[in-house]
Write a protein that holds these residues in place. Structure first.
Motif, PDB file in Angstrom:
ATOM      1  N   GLN A  32       0.693  -0.867  -0.333  1.00 25.41           N
ATOM      2  CA  GLN A  32      -0.007   0.338  -0.132  1.00 25.41           C
ATOM      3  C   GLN A  32       1.014   1.084   0.054  1.00 25.41           C
ATOM      4  OE1 GLN A  32      -2.690  -0.280   3.149  1.00 25.41           O
ATOM      5  NE2 GLN A  32      -3.835  -2.043   2.641  1.00 25.41           N
ATOM      6  N   GLY A  33       1.784   1.224   0.536  1.00 24.86           N
ATOM      7  CA  GLY A  33       2.809   2.964   0.737  1.00 24.86           C
ATOM      8  C   GLY A  33       4.033   2.384  -0.771  1.00 24.86           C
ATOM      9  N   GLN A  34       3.625   2.066  -1.809  1.00 20.27           N
ATOM     10  CA  GLN A  34       4.133   1.829  -3.361  1.00 20.27           C
ATOM     11  C   GLN A  34       3.345   2.360  -4.282  1.00 20.27           C
ATOM     12  OE1 GLN A  34       4.929  -2.774  -3.106  1.00 20.27           O
ATOM     13  NE2 GLN A  34       7.208  -2.385  -2.715  1.00 20.27           N
ATOM     14  N   PHE A  35       4.013   3.577  -4.786  1.00 20.46           N
ATOM     15  CA  PHE A  35       3.485   4.608  -5.723  1.00 20.46           C
ATOM     16  C   PHE A  35       4.547   5.256  -6.358  1.00 20.46           C
ATOM     17  CE2 PHE A  35      -0.168   4.616  -2.407  1.00 20.46           C
ATOM     18  CZ  PHE A  35      -0.946   3.951  -3.066  1.00 20.46           C
ATOM     19  N   PRO A  36       4.674   4.716  -8.002  1.00 26.56           N
ATOM     20  CA  PRO A  36       5.680   5.609  -8.277  1.00 26.56           C
ATOM     21  C   PRO A  36       5.337   6.784  -8.480  1.00 26.56           C
ATOM     22  CG  PRO A  36       3.727   3.753 -10.367  1.00 26.56           C
ATOM     23  CD  PRO A  36       4.309   3.790  -8.615  1.00 26.56           C
ATOM     24  N   ILE A  37       6.272   8.218  -8.392  1.00 21.80           N
ATOM     25  CA  ILE A  37       6.411   9.244  -8.922  1.00 21.80           C
ATOM     26  C   ILE A  37       7.203   9.935 -10.040  1.00 21.80           C
ATOM     27  CG2 ILE A  37       7.335  11.464  -7.637  1.00 21.80           C
ATOM     28  CD1 ILE A  37       6.723   9.946  -4.672  1.00 21.80           C
ATOM     29  N   THR A  61      10.352  -4.929  -5.936  1.00 23.19           N
ATOM     30  CA  THR A  61       9.621  -5.106  -7.098  1.00 23.19           C
ATOM     31  C   THR A  61       9.517  -4.113  -7.699  1.00 23.19           C
ATOM     32  OG1 THR A  61       7.639  -5.173  -5.453  1.00 23.19           O
ATOM     33  CG2 THR A  61       7.294  -4.575  -7.407  1.00 23.19           C
ATOM     34  N   SER A  62       9.506  -5.177  -9.252  1.00 25.30           N
ATOM     35  CA  SER A  62      10.612  -3.852 -10.669  1.00 25.30           C
ATOM     36  C   SER A  62       9.422  -2.744 -11.320  1.00 25.30           C
ATOM     37  CB  SER A  62      10.474  -5.510 -11.900  1.00 25.30           C
ATOM     38  OG  SER A  62      11.318  -6.407 -11.756  1.00 25.30           O
ATOM     39  N   LEU A  63      10.761  -2.152 -11.696  1.00 27.09           N
ATOM     40  CA  LEU A  63      10.041  -0.449 -12.649  1.00 27.09           C
ATOM     41  C   LEU A  63      10.304  -1.278 -14.054  1.00 27.09           C
ATOM     42  CD1 LEU A  63      11.446   1.945 -10.425  1.00 27.09           C
ATOM     43  CD2 LEU A  63       9.469   1.014 -10.119  1.00 27.09           C
ATOM     44  N   GLN A  64       8.575   0.267 -14.572  1.00 27.64           N
ATOM     45  CA  GLN A  64       9.060  -0.431 -15.944  1.00 27.64           C
ATOM     46  C   GLN A  64       8.602   0.623 -17.031  1.00 27.64           C
ATOM     47  OE1 GLN A  64       7.052  -4.181 -18.324  1.00 27.64           O
ATOM     48  NE2 GLN A  64       5.871  -1.499 -18.698  1.00 27.64           N
ATOM     49  N   TRP A  65       9.656   1.739 -17.683  1.00 24.62           N
ATOM     50  CA  TRP A  65       9.324   2.479 -18.579  1.00 24.62           C
ATOM     51  C   TRP A  65       8.380   2.060 -20.055  1.00 24.62           C
ATOM     52  CZ3 TRP A  65       7.675   7.341 -17.472  1.00 24.62           C
ATOM     53  CH2 TRP A  65       8.655   8.362 -17.185  1.00 24.62           C
ATOM     54  N   SER A  66       7.053   2.882 -21.219  1.00 23.13           N
ATOM     55  CA  SER A  66       6.861   2.893 -22.056  1.00 23.13           C
ATOM     56  C   SER A  66       6.255   3.898 -22.290  1.00 23.13           C
ATOM     57  CB  SER A  66       5.327   2.147 -21.416  1.00 23.13           C
ATOM     58  OG  SER A  66       4.344   2.313 -20.961  1.00 23.13           O
ATOM     59  N   THR A 117       3.175  -4.418  -8.957  1.00 21.25           N
ATOM     60  CA  THR A 117       2.978  -5.037  -7.840  1.00 21.25           C
ATOM     61  C   THR A 117       1.506  -5.402  -7.637  1.00 21.25           C
ATOM     62  OG1 THR A 117       1.725  -2.979  -6.871  1.00 21.25           O
ATOM     63  CG2 THR A 117       4.129  -3.245  -6.284  1.00 21.25           C
ATOM     64  N   MET A 118       1.155  -5.666  -7.061  1.00 18.45           N
ATOM     65  CA  MET A 118      -0.515  -6.759  -6.786  1.00 18.45           C
ATOM     66  C   MET A 118      -1.164  -5.652  -6.547  1.00 18.45           C
ATOM     67  SD  MET A 118       0.427  -9.221  -8.479  1.00 18.45           S
ATOM     68  CE  MET A 118      -1.602 -10.336  -9.324  1.00 18.45           C
ATOM     69  N   PRO A 119      -2.313  -5.321  -7.306  1.00 16.96           N
ATOM     70  CA  PRO A 119      -2.365  -5.165  -8.265  1.00 16.96           C
ATOM     71  C   PRO A 119      -1.004  -4.232  -9.186  1.00 16.96           C
ATOM     72  CG  PRO A 119      -4.277  -3.503  -7.541  1.00 16.96           C
ATOM     73  CD  PRO A 119      -3.633  -4.455  -6.686  1.00 16.96           C
ATOM     74  N   VAL A 120      -1.058  -3.491 -10.394  1.00 18.72           N
ATOM     75  CA  VAL A 120       0.316  -3.197 -11.036  1.00 18.72           C
ATOM     76  C   VAL A 120      -0.100  -1.782 -10.766  1.00 18.72           C
ATOM     77  CG1 VAL A 120       1.097  -2.373 -13.058  1.00 18.72           C
ATOM     78  CG2 VAL A 120       0.837  -4.721 -12.821  1.00 18.72           C
ATOM     79  N   LYS A 121       0.758  -0.561 -10.127  1.00 20.31           N
ATOM     80  CA  LYS A 121       0.482   0.526  -9.766  1.00 20.31           C
ATOM     81  C   LYS A 121       1.102   1.237 -10.974  1.00 20.31           C
ATOM     82  CE  LYS A 121      -0.317  -0.090  -5.438  1.00 20.31           C
ATOM     83  NZ  LYS A 121       0.373   0.249  -3.396  1.00 20.31           N
ATOM     84  N   THR A 122       0.552   2.830 -11.249  1.00 22.32           N
ATOM     85  CA  THR A 122       1.156   3.253 -12.875  1.00 22.32           C
ATOM     86  C   THR A 122       1.338   5.020 -12.603  1.00 22.32           C
ATOM     87  OG1 THR A 122      -0.934   3.981 -13.974  1.00 22.32           O
ATOM     88  CG2 THR A 122       0.611   1.948 -14.295  1.00 22.32           C
ATOM     89  N   ALA A 123       2.638   5.679 -13.140  1.00 23.84           N
ATOM     90  CA  ALA A 123       2.045   6.632 -12.943  1.00 23.84           C
ATOM     91  C   ALA A 123       2.197   7.464 -13.990  1.00 23.84           C
ATOM     92  CB  ALA A 123       3.373   7.645 -11.859  1.00 23.84           C
ATOM     93  N   LYS A 124       2.060   8.496 -14.723  1.00 24.28           N
ATOM     94  CA  LYS A 124       2.190   8.886 -15.807  1.00 24.28           C
ATOM     95  C   LYS A 124       3.408  10.184 -15.530  1.00 24.28           C
ATOM     96  CE  LYS A 124      -1.134   6.279 -17.444  1.00 24.28           C
ATOM     97  NZ  LYS A 124      -1.327   5.261 -18.399  1.00 24.28           N
ATOM     98  N   ALA A 125       4.262  11.078 -17.224  1.00 22.21           N
ATOM     99  CA  ALA A 125       4.650  11.935 -17.466  1.00 22.21           C
ATOM    100  C   ALA A 125       3.935  12.097 -18.768  1.00 22.21           C
ATOM    101  CB  ALA A 125       6.094  11.738 -17.071  1.00 22.21           C
ATOM    102  N   PHE A 126       3.438  13.741 -19.010  1.00 22.39           N
ATOM    103  CA  PHE A 126       3.899  14.185 -20.288  1.00 22.39           C
ATOM    104  C   PHE A 126       5.276  14.856 -20.772  1.00 22.39           C
ATOM    105  CE2 PHE A 126       1.920  16.187 -23.795  1.00 22.39           C
ATOM    106  CZ  PHE A 126       1.280  15.497 -24.262  1.00 22.39           C
ATOM    107  N   LEU A 127       6.229  14.139 -21.872  1.00 23.92           N
ATOM    108  CA  LEU A 127       6.800  14.466 -22.520  1.00 23.92           C
ATOM    109  C   LEU A 127       6.193  15.447 -23.174  1.00 23.92           C
ATOM    110  CD1 LEU A 127       9.461  15.024 -23.227  1.00 23.92           C
ATOM    111  CD2 LEU A 127       9.366  13.487 -25.220  1.00 23.92           C
TER     112      LEU A 127
END
Length: 434
Positions: A32-37, A61-66, A117-127
């Motif tokens: 619950q304390g794992q949030f990408p920034i 837990t692994s991180l990924q950029w798409s 994580t379970m479930p997968v958590k995401t964060a958005k960044a606009f270029l």
């Protein structure tokens, strides 16, 4: 007996269940304390964009950029997309940072950082990709323009993202133009129009079109054009002397302005050619008199021309006589002039008709002023004397004619009876007041 035999087995099962429940509960609390920034990024086209994703608390837990097309760029430290412009900067359980070089407009969009994580958590960044506007161009300059022409100046810049801003300047002063913005894909073409009616004051004026854009920071792009205006000539005549006298040296200059500048000027006297070319010398725009005399009196004309017209100016020359040298008499305020001779120049009025140089006014005539003052004083005194005599003669008095014979009367009744004329002459008893 049977319970005693199976007690160890039952104990192990209960302990396993408790430990598993506790582990599951702790894992849920940690996730619950794992949030990408992430953070949005803005970069100019051709620059470099750094995309960073951080996690404050991560249990390996692994991180990924798409990218905006949902193509995986990096999974942990493993590169997934073959693009030489994209490289890994840092990879750990708490951070995944990548760098995109030579950024293009096609790279713009929303990038996603995922934490598995379970479930997968995401964060958005606009270029956001900025595109620098092209150098502005000014169209509509007619070289040269003629005085009175209507011209339209148009400044155009294209390829900007977002749309650029255009400002007009006349020399250093800002003026307003009509702005128009047109979109072409992701970029914009901006134009600004300036409409002018030119005159000779616009000749040599610099018109500047300045383009301002967020990608240009403090160094805007600009283009400057200098307006050339052709107009007919204008001429004027200047003199080296205010009161030319006989024997003096005089220079008249024909000052001409025009575009194009007149090549030469033409001097004439009284509508004809110059009569004495030995004493009247023409050099360029100047007419020189080596030694003035009375025969030089007249009207001199200067004429200048270009392909747009002709302009003329006139100068009326009057040559003064050289005044006789009179000895000074400081003790006398007046100067005697012999009969039959002209008074000195300072006492002669020069404002008669036909004298173009008659700029000096006559000095005050002290004798005349003194005579006028004396006459006024004499008349005033006479009026005062006459008025005084008149008032003295007609001064108001009371004249009372009392009844004669009433002085010796013993009482008032006897006095009235003894008064001359009694009631019969009562009408003659009057009082006079003047």
């Amino acid at each position: 007996m049977i319970l005693k035999q199976h007690f160890p087995f039952i104990f192990y099962i209960v302990c396993g269940i408790v430990l598993k429940a506790s582990a599951t509960k702790n894992k849920g609390r940690g996730s619950q304390g794992q949030f990408p920034i992430t953070h949005n990024v803005t970069v100019a086209e051709g620059g470099t964009a750094d995309m960073t994703c951080r996690v404050d608390h991560n249990d390996n837990t692994s991180l990924q950029w798409s990218n905006p097309a949902q193509q995986t760029l990096f999974f942990g430290d493993k590169k997934a997309l073959r693009d030489n412009r994209i490289e890994l900067v840092r990879a750990s359980w708490q951070e995944l940072a990548i760098r995109i070089s030579e950024v293009a407009l096609t790279d713009e969009g929303q990038y996603t950082c995922s934490l598995f994580t379970m479930p997968v958590k995401t964060a958005k960044a606009f270029l956001t990709v900025l595109r620098v506007p092209e150098k502005p161009e000014i169209a509509g300059f007619t070289k040269p323009a003629k005085e009175g022409d209507q011209i339209t100046l148009t400044c155009v810049t294209s390829g900007s993202k977002p749309a650029a801003d255009i400002r007009w300047f006349r020399n250093e002063k800002e003026i307003q133009g009509a702005k128009e913005v047109n979109a072409s894909g992701k970029t914009f073409t901006v134009s600004s129009t300036l409409r002018l009616q030119v005159d000779r004051d616009d000749d040599g004026v610099a018109y500047t079109c300045r383009v301002e854009h967020v990608a240009l920071s403090s160094s805007p792009q600009q283009t400057t054009e200098v307006l050339e205006v052709h107009y007919p000539p204008f001429v004027d005549i200047t003199s080296s002397l205010t009161f030319p006298e006989e024997g003096e040296y005089l220079k008249l200059e024909c000052v001409s302005k025009g575009n194009p500048l007149p090549d030469s000027v033409l001097w004439t006297k009284d509508g004809g050619e110059l009569p004495d070319i030995d004493r009247m010398i023409v050099e360029g725009r100047e007419l020189t008199f080596t030694s003035l005399n009375k025969t030089d009196n007249g009207t001199y004309r200067c004429e200048a021309s270009n392909h747009l017209g002709t302009s003329r100016a006139e100068y009326m020359l009057f040559v003064y006589e050289d005044p006789p040298k009179m000895p000074p008499h400081p003790a006398s305020p007046f100067q005697l002039v012999p009969l039959g001779t002209s008074p000195p120049k300072a006492a002669v009025t020069t404002g008669f008709l036909g004298d173009p140089n008659a700029l000096q006014q006559k000095g005050p005539d002290h004798a005349l002023i003194g005579g006028v003052v004396a006459v006024v004083v004499f008349i005033t005194l006479c009026l005062i004397i006459v008025l005084g005599r008149y008032l003295a003669r007609h001064k108001g008095t009371y004249l009372t004619h009392e009844a004669k014979g009433a002085e010796d009367a013993p009482d008032a009744d006897t006095a009235i009876i003894n008064a001359e004329g009694n009631q019969a002459h009562a009408a003659e008893k009057k009082e006079y007041f003047i």
